[in-house]
Scaffold this motif. Structure first.
Motif, PDB file in Angstrom:
ATOM      1  N   GLY A  41       0.797  -1.223   0.000  1.00  0.00           N
ATOM      2  CA  GLY A  41       0.000   0.000   0.000  1.00  0.00           C
ATOM      3  C   GLY A  41       0.826   1.268   0.000  1.00  0.00           C
ATOM      4  O   GLY A  41       0.302   2.341   0.340  1.00  0.00           O
ATOM      5  N   TYR A  42       2.102   1.168  -0.374  1.00  0.00           N
ATOM      6  CA  TYR A  42       3.005   2.322  -0.302  1.00  0.00           C
ATOM      7  C   TYR A  42       2.469   3.518  -1.096  1.00  0.00           C
ATOM      8  O   TYR A  42       2.349   4.628  -0.564  1.00  0.00           O
ATOM      9  CB  TYR A  42       4.389   1.926  -0.801  1.00  0.00           C
ATOM     10  N   SER A  72      -0.605   3.932  -2.654  1.00  0.00           N
ATOM     11  CA  SER A  72      -2.002   4.295  -2.384  1.00  0.00           C
ATOM     12  C   SER A  72      -2.142   5.047  -1.064  1.00  0.00           C
ATOM     13  O   SER A  72      -2.975   5.952  -0.941  1.00  0.00           O
ATOM     14  CB  SER A  72      -2.883   3.034  -2.358  1.00  0.00           C
ATOM     15  N   ASN A  73      -1.322   4.740  -0.080  1.00  0.00           N
ATOM     16  CA  ASN A  73      -1.420   5.416   1.215  1.00  0.00           C
ATOM     17  C   ASN A  73      -1.071   6.896   1.103  1.00  0.00           C
ATOM     18  O   ASN A  73      -1.732   7.749   1.706  1.00  0.00           O
ATOM     19  CB  ASN A  73      -0.490   4.745   2.235  1.00  0.00           C
ATOM     20  N   ILE A  74      -0.041   7.225   0.328  1.00  0.00           N
ATOM     21  CA  ILE A  74       0.352   8.626   0.194  1.00  0.00           C
ATOM     22  C   ILE A  74      -0.666   9.390  -0.636  1.00  0.00           C
ATOM     23  O   ILE A  74      -0.936  10.568  -0.386  1.00  0.00           O
ATOM     24  CB  ILE A  74       1.780   8.734  -0.404  1.00  0.00           C
ATOM     25  N   LYS A 112      -3.947   8.708  -0.761  1.00  0.00           N
ATOM     26  CA  LYS A 112      -5.124   8.897   0.100  1.00  0.00           C
ATOM     27  C   LYS A 112      -4.900  10.051   1.072  1.00  0.00           C
ATOM     28  O   LYS A 112      -5.798  10.882   1.289  1.00  0.00           O
ATOM     29  CB  LYS A 112      -5.416   7.607   0.872  1.00  0.00           C
ATOM     30  N   LEU A 113      -3.713  10.104   1.660  1.00  0.00           N
ATOM     31  CA  LEU A 113      -3.403  11.171   2.613  1.00  0.00           C
ATOM     32  C   LEU A 113      -3.457  12.537   1.939  1.00  0.00           C
ATOM     33  O   LEU A 113      -4.024  13.490   2.484  1.00  0.00           O
ATOM     34  CB  LEU A 113      -2.016  10.927   3.213  1.00  0.00           C
ATOM     35  N   SER A 128       4.180  15.831   0.685  1.00  0.00           N
ATOM     36  CA  SER A 128       3.684  14.516   1.094  1.00  0.00           C
ATOM     37  C   SER A 128       4.738  13.479   0.756  1.00  0.00           C
ATOM     38  O   SER A 128       5.152  13.364  -0.408  1.00  0.00           O
ATOM     39  CB  SER A 128       2.377  14.178   0.365  1.00  0.00           C
ATOM     40  N   THR A 168       6.744   9.564   2.451  1.00  0.00           N
ATOM     41  CA  THR A 168       6.644   8.442   3.381  1.00  0.00           C
ATOM     42  C   THR A 168       7.887   8.401   4.245  1.00  0.00           C
ATOM     43  O   THR A 168       8.999   8.256   3.740  1.00  0.00           O
ATOM     44  CB  THR A 168       6.478   7.111   2.631  1.00  0.00           C
ATOM     45  N   ARG A 196       5.750   5.335   7.421  1.00  0.00           N
ATOM     46  CA  ARG A 196       4.617   6.161   7.816  1.00  0.00           C
ATOM     47  C   ARG A 196       4.386   7.295   6.809  1.00  0.00           C
ATOM     48  O   ARG A 196       5.259   8.152   6.643  1.00  0.00           O
ATOM     49  CB  ARG A 196       4.878   6.745   9.208  1.00  0.00           C
ATOM     50  N   PRO A 197       3.227   7.326   6.124  1.00  0.00           N
ATOM     51  CA  PRO A 197       2.925   8.450   5.232  1.00  0.00           C
ATOM     52  C   PRO A 197       2.802   9.746   6.033  1.00  0.00           C
ATOM     53  O   PRO A 197       2.205   9.762   7.114  1.00  0.00           O
ATOM     54  CB  PRO A 197       1.598   8.061   4.572  1.00  0.00           C
TER      55      PRO A 197
END
Length: 288
Positions: free
Chosen positions: A91-92, A94-96, A98-99, A166, A168, A177-178
């Protein structure tokens, strides 16, 4: 029964081929991760020193003025979004995304995209891409300085009122952690270090020559580019760690699938042999 055995054998070969690829990718990601981790850890002292220097001038010097310290009504924002160059990293990416999009709150803000996946995501979504950098791995300090100058020019001209980054954060090989932080305008909050310094003894004041404003105007571009460069290094280390973890998980799952398939193959083969023996015995009995 023969068709079933052949199908299981084909699946075993397919899983073994996939496992070879995932293990190779795991080894490559592990090698890159170790180098990227060393770079990330080595860059932190520089970033921390720059941060403390700018904070000291901005918070402890009276009457200091700079365009990057002045806050104004927020109408437009710019986001520097650092993602990966490739997928297969859990999810590397997609997480950033989404944030970042959650912080945009549905607005089509200006974006500086670093990383192939970041460029693809925001271009497909129709965002205003100011800068596109496809390769994070080769994004050196000179390129981040150009990006920092672009963001600062936009801020000085009033085209954007806030600049965010933005990326990680690399916590450990298992934890990434994003993170989203505001880099312009510069905002610093006084902490309890002054209280501690009074208890330990009066803190010596630093005199900046030729003036705090001159030092600040010189150091801010390096500070902003340092933040971006640190984000690039942290993100690349995080990407390799995430890919390594994803490929290791895929390899482990392949091992479990192979164990299950081999058990099924042995059972099917045993059943086939038993059936053949039964047919032979039955034929012999019929001839008597």
């Amino acid at each position: 029964m023969g068709a079933g055995i052949k199908e299981i054998k084909n699946r075993i070969n397919s899983v073994q081929s996939t496992q070879q690829i995932t293990k190779a990718m795991e080894l490559v990601a592990s090698s890159k991760m170790r180098k990227a981790k060393d770079r990330a850890l080595a860059s932190r002292p520089y970033f921390n020193t720059m941060y403390e220097t700018v904070k000291d001038i901005a918070t402890n010097t009276r009457g200091v003025r700079d365009v990057f310290l002045k806050q104004r009504e927020v109408k437009n924002r710019c986001y520097i979004v650092i993602a990966g160059d490739r997928g297969l990293a859990g999810g590397y990416n997609s997480n950033i995304f989404k944030l970042t999009t959650a912080h945009m709150d549905g607005r089509q803000e200006k974006v500086i995209a670093l990383g192939k996946k970041s460029v693809e995501f925001f271009s497909k979504k129709g965002y205003d891409l100011l800068v596109s950098q496809d390769n994070v791995e080769n994004c050196d300090y000179e390129k981040t300085l150009e990006i920092a100058n672009t963001a600062m020019d936009l801020y000085k001209k009033g085209e954007v009122d806030e600049v965010y980054i933005s990326y990680t954060e690399f916590v450990s090989p298992l934890v990434q952690r994003p993170k989203l932080i505001k880099i312009l305008p510069l905002v610093f909050e006084k902490d309890d270090t002054e209280v501690k310094s009074k208890e330990e003894g009066r803190k010596a004041r630093v005199q900046y020559l030729p003036s705090p404003e001159a030092v600040l105007s010189y150091i801010i571009p390096k500070y902003v580019s340092g933040i971006i460069y640190d984000g690039v290094i942290e993100s690349f280390a995080s990407e390799q760690s995430a890919r390594r973890n994803a490929m290791k998980s895929a390899s482990d799952n392949a091992d479990e699938m192979l164990s299950t398939l081999e058990l099924s193959y042995n059972r099917a083969r045993q059943s086939s042999i038993t059936q053949e023996i039964t047919e032979i015995v039955g034929g012999v009995e019929a001839l008597k």
